[in-house]
Motif scaffolding. Structure first.
Motif, short mmCIF file in Angstrom:
data_model
loop_
_atom_site.label_atom_id
_atom_site.label_comp_id
_atom_site.label_asym_id
_atom_site.label_seq_id
_atom_site.Cartn_x
_atom_site.Cartn_y
_atom_site.Cartn_z
N ASP A 122 0.97 -1.62 -0.18
CA ASP A 122 -0.07 0.21 -0.29
C ASP A 122 1.07 1.62 0.16
O ASP A 122 0.58 2.17 -0.32
CB ASP A 122 -0.92 0.13 1.08
CG ASP A 122 -2.42 -1.43 1.16
OD1 ASP A 122 -2.18 -1.69 0.30
OD2 ASP A 122 -2.27 -1.32 2.05
N LYS B 14 -8.75 15.95 -10.37
CA LYS B 14 -7.34 15.12 -10.65
C LYS B 14 -5.97 15.48 -9.64
O LYS B 14 -4.57 15.91 -9.78
CB LYS B 14 -6.60 13.84 -11.48
CG LYS B 14 -7.36 13.31 -11.68
CD LYS B 14 -7.27 12.14 -12.54
CE LYS B 14 -8.80 10.75 -13.22
NZ LYS B 14 -8.56 10.22 -14.33
N VAL C 22 -1.77 15.90 -3.98
CA VAL C 22 -2.90 14.91 -3.10
C VAL C 22 -2.46 14.85 -1.73
O VAL C 22 -1.80 15.55 -1.53
CB VAL C 22 -2.10 14.06 -4.08
CG1 VAL C 22 -2.30 13.00 -5.43
CG2 VAL C 22 -0.33 13.29 -3.67
N THR D 224 -0.34 11.33 1.55
CA THR D 224 -0.46 9.36 1.55
C THR D 224 -0.72 8.92 0.21
O THR D 224 -0.88 7.75 -0.22
CB THR D 224 -1.89 9.12 2.10
OG1 THR D 224 -3.07 9.56 1.90
CG2 THR D 224 -1.83 9.28 3.51
N LYS E 226 -3.09 9.62 -2.03
CA LYS E 226 -4.79 10.09 -2.13
C LYS E 226 -5.15 11.41 -3.10
O LYS E 226 -4.71 11.45 -2.87
CB LYS E 226 -5.61 9.27 -1.39
CG LYS E 226 -5.46 8.04 -0.61
CD LYS E 226 -6.37 6.93 0.22
CE LYS E 226 -6.22 5.74 0.77
NZ LYS E 226 -5.03 4.96 0.09
N THR F 190 -9.69 15.59 -1.59
CA THR F 190 -11.60 15.24 -1.70
C THR F 190 -12.47 16.91 -2.20
O THR F 190 -11.21 17.86 -2.21
CB THR F 190 -12.14 14.82 -0.21
OG1 THR F 190 -11.46 15.45 0.50
CG2 THR F 190 -11.59 13.13 -0.19
#
Length: 160
Positions: free
Chosen positions: A19, A96, A110, A113, A115, A118
């Motif tokens: 991960d 994005k 981003v 992490t 991800k 939001t």
């Protein structure tokens, strides 16, 4: 992701390494270029708004050629800040993590992490950009809008 089981029934302690995302941070030069490009875009949006406003006013009341356009310095400043926040929020959320400046430099925003952002984080990131002296925080490793939202700007991987 659940830990992998080994043949003897013990958990694989390295199973969570799958991960881990390795991000290469954008350079200060890339970030500054992002800022300049995006600032020009925001100013152009504000100018387009005022041209449309003047055109609309002239269509509604063609006799009024007075110097007062109804916009105070404060309302212009508020409009510019609103355009700034909306531009960054919408671009980073729905593109994005990329603004036009970031597209030009091959970078994206981003979470730390890896991800995607939001809407809430993109909004708070954008809102924190208008804090007094926030621009000066760009001389540090992480500007305030990154630190306050646990985000970063990364370079696009070479294979994309």
């Amino acid at each position: 992701m659940e830990p992998m089981k080994t043949a003897v029934g013990k958990e694989d302690l390295l199973g969570d390494l799958d991960d881990i995302v390795v991000l290469n941070r954008a350079s200060r030069g890339q970030r500054f270029l992002n800022y300049l490009i995006d600032l020009v875009i925001v100013y152009l949006l504000v100018i387009v708004f005022f041209v449309l406003d003047m055109t609309w006013e002239n269509l509604i009341n063609p006799q009024d050629n007075g110097p007062d356009d109804g916009w105070s310095e404060l309302s212009v400043a508020i409009l510019a800040m609103l355009a700034y926040v909306l531009y960054y929020t919408l671009m980073e959320c729905f593109n994005k993590g990329r603004t036009i400046g970031k597209l030009a430099t091959g970078t994206y925003a981003v979470f730390s992490t890896g991800k995607p952002l939001t809407f809430k984080t993109a909004f708070f990131r954008s809102l924190s950009r208008i804090a007094p002296f926030e621009l000066l925080s760009g001389f540090d490793d992480a500007p305030w809008h990154d630190r306050w939202t646990d985000t970063l700007v990364a370079k696009r991987p070479a294979d994309h």
